[in-house]
Design an enzyme around this catalytic site. Structure first.
Site, PDB file in Angstrom:
ATOM      1  N   ASP A  12       0.822  -1.216   0.000  1.00  0.00           N
ATOM      2  CA  ASP A  12       0.000   0.000   0.000  1.00  0.00           C
ATOM      3  C   ASP A  12       0.856   1.267   0.000  1.00  0.00           C
ATOM      4  OD1 ASP A  12      -2.298   1.477   0.012  1.00  0.00           O
ATOM      5  OD2 ASP A  12      -2.841   1.068   2.092  1.00  0.00           O
ATOM      6  N   ASN A  60     -10.435  -2.752  -6.798  1.00  0.00           N
ATOM      7  CA  ASN A  60      -9.562  -1.848  -7.558  1.00  0.00           C
ATOM      8  C   ASN A  60     -10.091  -1.494  -8.950  1.00  0.00           C
ATOM      9  OD1 ASN A  60      -6.400  -3.089  -6.178  1.00  0.00           O
ATOM     10  ND2 ASN A  60      -7.629  -1.320  -5.571  1.00  0.00           N
TER      11      ASN A  60
HETATM   12  C1  FPP Z   1      -1.354   0.295  -3.548  1.00  0.00           C
HETATM   13  O1  FPP Z   1      -0.985   1.608  -3.629  1.00  0.00           O
HETATM   14  C2  FPP Z   1      -0.826  -0.472  -4.662  1.00  0.00           C
HETATM   15  C3  FPP Z   1      -1.580  -1.091  -5.623  1.00  0.00           C
HETATM   16  C4  FPP Z   1      -3.040  -1.074  -5.691  1.00  0.00           C
HETATM   17  C5  FPP Z   1      -0.922  -1.839  -6.673  1.00  0.00           C
HETATM   18  C6  FPP Z   1       0.242  -2.645  -6.222  1.00  0.00           C
HETATM   19  C7  FPP Z   1       0.872  -3.267  -7.363  1.00  0.00           C
HETATM   20  C8  FPP Z   1       2.183  -3.262  -7.638  1.00  0.00           C
HETATM   21  C9  FPP Z   1       3.249  -2.624  -6.815  1.00  0.00           C
HETATM   22  C10 FPP Z   1       2.633  -3.972  -8.813  1.00  0.00           C
HETATM   23  C11 FPP Z   1       2.384  -5.432  -8.660  1.00  0.00           C
HETATM   24  C12 FPP Z   1       3.278  -6.170  -9.460  1.00  0.00           C
HETATM   25  C13 FPP Z   1       3.621  -7.455  -9.290  1.00  0.00           C
HETATM   26  C14 FPP Z   1       4.624  -8.038 -10.166  1.00  0.00           C
HETATM   27  C15 FPP Z   1       3.026  -8.311  -8.256  1.00  0.00           C
HETATM   28  P1  FPP Z   1      -2.134   2.660  -3.828  1.00  0.00           P
HETATM   29  O2  FPP Z   1      -2.213   2.972  -5.274  1.00  0.00           O
HETATM   30  O3  FPP Z   1      -3.386   2.154  -3.198  1.00  0.00           O
HETATM   31  O4  FPP Z   1      -1.537   3.863  -3.032  1.00  0.00           O
HETATM   32  P2  FPP Z   1      -2.337   4.973  -2.221  1.00  0.00           P
HETATM   33  O5  FPP Z   1      -3.114   4.240  -1.154  1.00  0.00           O
HETATM   34  O6  FPP Z   1      -1.244   5.796  -1.671  1.00  0.00           O
HETATM   35  O7  FPP Z   1      -3.181   5.681  -3.222  1.00  0.00           O
END
Ligand code: FPP
Length: 232
Positions: A12, A60
């Protein structure tokens, strides 16, 4: 040091990491991807056997289309770039989650990677995509019901063990440790059944800052915990 065999991670804070730096959100995901590789390498080095990553939840889909596209194309790139490395390090990659709503081309790429790494034994990466813990439990219930109806099992065969086996993680032992970065302290519909006895660890850092030494810290913290599983 006591090492968790299976670690579940809610990655996160990519968006907030980018925002803090005046960058677009996708830069946070890009940087987060680098940490995925680093954390896997470190975990394998430390003797962890499996990692389950929450990469995309059933909720998501509410994000902007451009961000969704970016996340899935990043995943494809990750596979293209690291498949060789996964093979060299004897790492098996598999996906858990719904496969019917994700772009077919992406699913095809994932399934190729699953096929080509399925005999690897040293380490397991489960990528949770379009995954939700409640969805998983409902699917499990449906599978058991279908098996009951067709006579493969009887109602008496339904117990915690058979229910576990009907879930996405089936035969994989439950996570010993759940890590959620960015200071948020929620499970957010991740592995609801499997996290029943997991130790929970909530570091303040955003996912793009969660490097190998942060993983060591998490494992150290895990080592200090007393796990009693309801006993004394
Ligand atoms: C959360 O940060 C992250 C995600 C929803 C996506 C996570 C995915 C990756 C890092 C890539 C995955 C890749 C592989 C190879 C498994 P957020 O966007 O919710 O951040 P925020 O809460 O600060 O908005």
């Amino acid at each position: 040091m006591k090492i968790p065999k299976h670690i579940a991670i809610i990655m996160d804070g990519n968006g907030r990491w980018a925002k803090d730096r005046g960058l677009p959100r996708f830069e946070g995901h890009r940087e987060g991807m680098e940490r995925v590789r680093e954390v896997i390498r470190q975990a394998q080095r430390l003797g962890v056997k499996a990692i389950t990553l929450f990469a995309f939840s059933t909720e998501n889909w509410d994000r902007p289309r451009s961000e969704i596209k970016f996340l899935f194309s990043s995943l494809e790139k990750f596979i293209d770039k690291y498949l060789k490395e996964l093979q060299e390090n004897d790492i098996k990659l598999q996906m858990i989650g719904r496969r019917d709503r994700i772009d077919k081309k992406v699913i095809k790429r994932i399934e190729e990677a699953e096929r080509s790494t399925k005999e690897n034994k040293s380490f397991l990466i489960n990528v949770a995509l379009d995954y939700g813990g409640r969805w998983d439990i409902v699917e499990g219930a449906k599978k058991l019901l279908a098996n009951c109806r067709s006579g493969v099992i009887s109602e008496d065969d339904i117990d915690e063990a058979s229910f576990s086996k009907s879930l996405a993680l089936a035969d994989i032992p439950d996570p010993d440790l759940l890590i959620r970065t960015s200071g948020e302290q929620r499970i957010s519909n991740f592995l609801l059944w499997n996290l029943a006895y997991a130790e929970l660890y909530f570091p303040e850092v955003f996912w793009p800052e969660f490097n190998g030494s942060e993983l060591k810290k998490a494992i150290n913290a895990y080592g200090q915990r007393q796990r009693r599983f309801g006993g004394v």
